[in-house]
Design an enzyme around this catalytic site. Structure first.
Site, PDB file in Angstrom:
ATOM      1  N   CYS A   9       9.278  13.403  18.160  1.00  0.00           N
ATOM      2  CA  CYS A   9       8.325  12.315  18.086  1.00  0.00           C
ATOM      3  C   CYS A   9       8.472  11.448  19.327  1.00  0.00           C
ATOM      4  O   CYS A   9       9.561  10.952  19.603  1.00  0.00           O
ATOM      5  CB  CYS A   9       8.604  11.507  16.828  1.00  0.00           C
ATOM      6  SG  CYS A   9       7.144  10.698  16.226  1.00  0.00           S
ATOM      7  N   ASN A  67      17.968  28.361  18.534  1.00  0.00           N
ATOM      8  CA  ASN A  67      18.021  27.767  17.211  1.00  0.00           C
ATOM      9  C   ASN A  67      16.658  27.684  16.525  1.00  0.00           C
ATOM     10  O   ASN A  67      16.580  27.691  15.306  1.00  0.00           O
ATOM     11  CB  ASN A  67      18.643  26.374  17.263  1.00  0.00           C
ATOM     12  CG  ASN A  67      18.114  25.534  18.394  1.00  0.00           C
ATOM     13  OD1 ASN A  67      18.055  25.983  19.542  1.00  0.00           O
ATOM     14  ND2 ASN A  67      17.711  24.308  18.115  1.00  0.00           N
ATOM     15  N   THR A 103      43.397  11.999  19.199  1.00  0.00           N
ATOM     16  CA  THR A 103      44.290  12.511  18.154  1.00  0.00           C
ATOM     17  C   THR A 103      43.650  13.708  17.457  1.00  0.00           C
ATOM     18  O   THR A 103      42.486  13.651  17.061  1.00  0.00           O
ATOM     19  CB  THR A 103      44.577  11.395  17.117  1.00  0.00           C
ATOM     20  OG1 THR A 103      45.218  10.322  17.813  1.00  0.00           O
ATOM     21  CG2 THR A 103      45.478  11.896  15.993  1.00  0.00           C
ATOM     22  N   GLN A 116      24.375  28.990  17.089  1.00  0.00           N
ATOM     23  CA  GLN A 116      23.588  29.699  16.078  1.00  0.00           C
ATOM     24  C   GLN A 116      24.058  31.133  15.877  1.00  0.00           C
ATOM     25  O   GLN A 116      23.766  31.739  14.862  1.00  0.00           O
ATOM     26  CB  GLN A 116      22.113  29.711  16.500  1.00  0.00           C
ATOM     27  CG  GLN A 116      21.488  28.338  16.551  1.00  0.00           C
ATOM     28  CD  GLN A 116      21.174  27.793  15.165  1.00  0.00           C
ATOM     29  OE1 GLN A 116      20.987  28.552  14.212  1.00  0.00           O
ATOM     30  NE2 GLN A 116      21.126  26.475  15.058  1.00  0.00           N
ATOM     31  N   GLY A 141      29.093  20.908  18.441  1.00  0.00           N
ATOM     32  CA  GLY A 141      28.312  21.610  19.447  1.00  0.00           C
ATOM     33  C   GLY A 141      27.818  20.705  20.563  1.00  0.00           C
ATOM     34  O   GLY A 141      27.848  21.084  21.744  1.00  0.00           O
ATOM     35  N   THR A 142      27.383  19.532  20.223  1.00  0.00           N
ATOM     36  CA  THR A 142      26.841  18.627  21.242  1.00  0.00           C
ATOM     37  C   THR A 142      27.913  18.272  22.266  1.00  0.00           C
ATOM     38  O   THR A 142      27.677  18.333  23.485  1.00  0.00           O
ATOM     39  CB  THR A 142      26.301  17.346  20.561  1.00  0.00           C
ATOM     40  OG1 THR A 142      25.289  17.733  19.635  1.00  0.00           O
ATOM     41  CG2 THR A 142      25.720  16.383  21.583  1.00  0.00           C
ATOM     42  N   HIS A 177      29.666  23.337  11.323  1.00  0.00           N
ATOM     43  CA  HIS A 177      28.731  23.113  10.212  1.00  0.00           C
ATOM     44  C   HIS A 177      27.686  24.209  10.062  1.00  0.00           C
ATOM     45  O   HIS A 177      26.961  24.238   9.065  1.00  0.00           O
ATOM     46  CB  HIS A 177      28.091  21.716  10.271  1.00  0.00           C
ATOM     47  CG  HIS A 177      27.167  21.459  11.410  1.00  0.00           C
ATOM     48  ND1 HIS A 177      25.832  21.737  11.344  1.00  0.00           N
ATOM     49  CD2 HIS A 177      27.375  20.916  12.622  1.00  0.00           C
ATOM     50  CE1 HIS A 177      25.254  21.374  12.483  1.00  0.00           C
ATOM     51  NE2 HIS A 177      26.171  20.880  13.279  1.00  0.00           N
TER      52      HIS A 177
HETATM   53  C1  LIG Z   1      21.882  25.738  19.455  1.00  0.00           C
HETATM   54  C2  LIG Z   1      22.548  24.455  19.089  1.00  0.00           C
HETATM   55  N1  LIG Z   1      23.349  23.838  19.973  1.00  0.00           N
HETATM   56  C3  LIG Z   1      23.972  22.696  19.692  1.00  0.00           C
HETATM   57  C4  LIG Z   1      23.818  22.078  18.471  1.00  0.00           C
HETATM   58  C5  LIG Z   1      24.535  20.795  18.204  1.00  0.00           C
HETATM   59  O1  LIG Z   1      25.675  21.012  17.438  1.00  0.00           O
HETATM   60  P1  LIG Z   1      26.374  19.798  16.640  1.00  0.00           P
HETATM   61  O2  LIG Z   1      25.395  19.426  15.560  1.00  0.00           O
HETATM   62  O3  LIG Z   1      27.640  20.363  16.120  1.00  0.00           O
HETATM   63  O4  LIG Z   1      26.585  18.694  17.609  1.00  0.00           O
HETATM   64  C6  LIG Z   1      22.993  22.660  17.501  1.00  0.00           C
HETATM   65  C7  LIG Z   1      22.816  22.013  16.202  1.00  0.00           C
HETATM   66  O5  LIG Z   1      22.159  22.430  15.328  1.00  0.00           O
HETATM   67  C8  LIG Z   1      22.329  23.880  17.824  1.00  0.00           C
HETATM   68  O6  LIG Z   1      21.523  24.484  16.943  1.00  0.00           O
END
Ligand SMILES: Cc1ncc(COP(=O)(O)O)c(C=O)c1O
Length: 383
Positions: A321, A144, A230, A172, A57-58, A194
């Site tokens: 934090c 999230n 790859t 989510q 996701g990131t 995940h």
């Molecule tokens: C809304 C949302 N976007 C992006 C991410 C990031 O995804 P990843 O952990 O696969 O990089 C998360 C991770 O929990 C998330 O909840």
């Protein structure tokens, strides 16, 4: 990870073959990747050619925000404004802020209401102010921390009226509510494995064929040249099998999880009557089935988290934090919660593996944890 996904991944990891190689092993691995792409596309109602596999996701969020900004600004230098909701995940927020800090972008944080839902009028006004300057709009499908579903249809309608592309982070949402990429009209959609009982470290950016997208990672030109590297056949297979499974089992599973969540909420409110539900009402049209966020005034969320952890209940606070001082979650502050209440907020997530016994255990542990956390906060204030 669910056992079937572990097995599928282990099976695939034991085989050799670079999916970009022309030899037999390579062609076999390519078949696995392409079948996975088809399976994944079907689960989110997209075309296989629209699926760009990433590390999660990131990365997908970064590629959507930064890649679109760079491509659209290169085509027209006026396109500098990036409109994002103020409750986005940091993968979107920080990518946008990095563009503002280093690449001349103007980050526009769109407000949300008290339930965490986008203020559509504010988006409309921001676009109307100067449509030609908007590079991209990014609004998540569901939040999230508080589970609030967002008005993606309205976002698409308003942005597309001016030819502005829309990205949605559906990390989510996929697997919890129906997600139809084609029907939604969004240009770009983020998904990760995940959250579906698949492996960490693999995800996808679903991107319409004509998406203006500059790659962030350069190399062998895999994934339509947008994401070199790859291809990871094992992760792709485990991811896509989970996506298909989650899609197929969605209706019954969502109802089961929602019932557990509602029982948990009722139990919390009975045990701690002054607890406050944070976010949207527990209505299927407004909130994810597996999300509960409850605030306990006078408690420190982080101390509650540790007390519950000791009782075997794992939850989160969304706080960050900074310089050793816990800061309330940016999502809750954007929703207008006062910082003291926001600091006592706890996010309890339920998923495919959550059972009635888990809910009972959480309800048994919570009152004592709240009591102790309150005592600790009072003692800290007194000292
Ligand atoms: C809304 C949302 N976007 C992006 C991410 C990031 O995804 P990843 O952990 O696969 O990089 C998360 C991770 O929990 C998330 O909840």
């Amino acid at each position: 990870m669910v056992p079937e996904a572990v097995a599928a991944m282990a099976d695939e990891l034991a085989r050799v073959g670079n999916p970009s190689s022309l030899h037999t092993a390579g062609r076999r691995a390519r078949r696995v990747v392409e079948e996975s792409r088809e399976q994944l596309a079907a689960a989110v109602r997209a075309r296989p050619s629209e699926v760009v596999l990433t590390s999660g996701g990131t990365e997908s969020d970064n590629l959507a925000v930064i890649g679109t900004y760079r491509a659209r600004r290169r085509a027209d230098d006026r396109r500098r404004r990036v409109l994002v909701s103020s409750i986005e995940h940091h993968a979107v927020l920080d990518a946008t802020e990095a563009l503002a800090a280093h690449e001349g972008a103007e980050a526009v944080l769109l407000p949300v209401d008290r339930t965490g839902r986008l203020d559509v009028a504010a988006l409309e006004a921001e676009i109307a102010r100067d449509p030609a300057s908007v590079a991209l709009v990014s609004v998540m499908w569901a939040n999230n921390e508080v589970g609030t579903l967002q008005p993606v249809d309205d976002v698409v309608r308003l942005a597309h009226a001016h030819g502005v592309p829309v990205h949605t982070d559906a990390v989510q949402a996929v697997g919890q509510v129906p997600v139809d990429f084609a029907a939604s009209g969004v240009d770009l959609l983020t998904v990760t494995a995940h959250k579906l009982g698949g492996p960490v470290g693999v995800g996808a950016l679903v991107a319409v064929r004509g998406a203006e997208l500059e790659p962030l990672v350069h190399g062998g030109g895999q994934e339509r040249g947008v994401r070199s590297g790859t291809l990871d056949a094992a992760s792709a297979r485990a991811f896509s099998e989970r996506a298909e499974q989650s899609d197929g089992s969605l209706p019954g599973r969502a109802d089961r999880v929602r019932a557990l969540r509602d029982r948990l909420l009722a139990g919390v409110l009975e045990a701690v009557p002054e607890a406050e539900l944070v976010g949207a009402p527990v209505d299927p049209a407004l909130r994810l089935p597996g999300n509960l966020n409850v605030a306990f005034r006078g408690c420190e969320g982080d101390s509650l988290l540790y007390l519950l952890d000791a009782a075997g209940i794992e939850c989160s606070t969304g706080s960050a934090c900074q310089a050793g001082v816990p800061q309330p979650s940016h999502v809750l502050l954007a929703m207008g919660l006062d910082p003291v209440l926001a600091r006592g907020a706890l996010r309890l997530s339920l998923g495919h593996s959550t059972t009635d016994a888990d809910v009972d255990a959480a309800l048994a542990a919570l009152p004592a944890a709240v009591e102790r956390s309150r005592g600790a906060s009072l003692a800290t204030r007194a000292s």
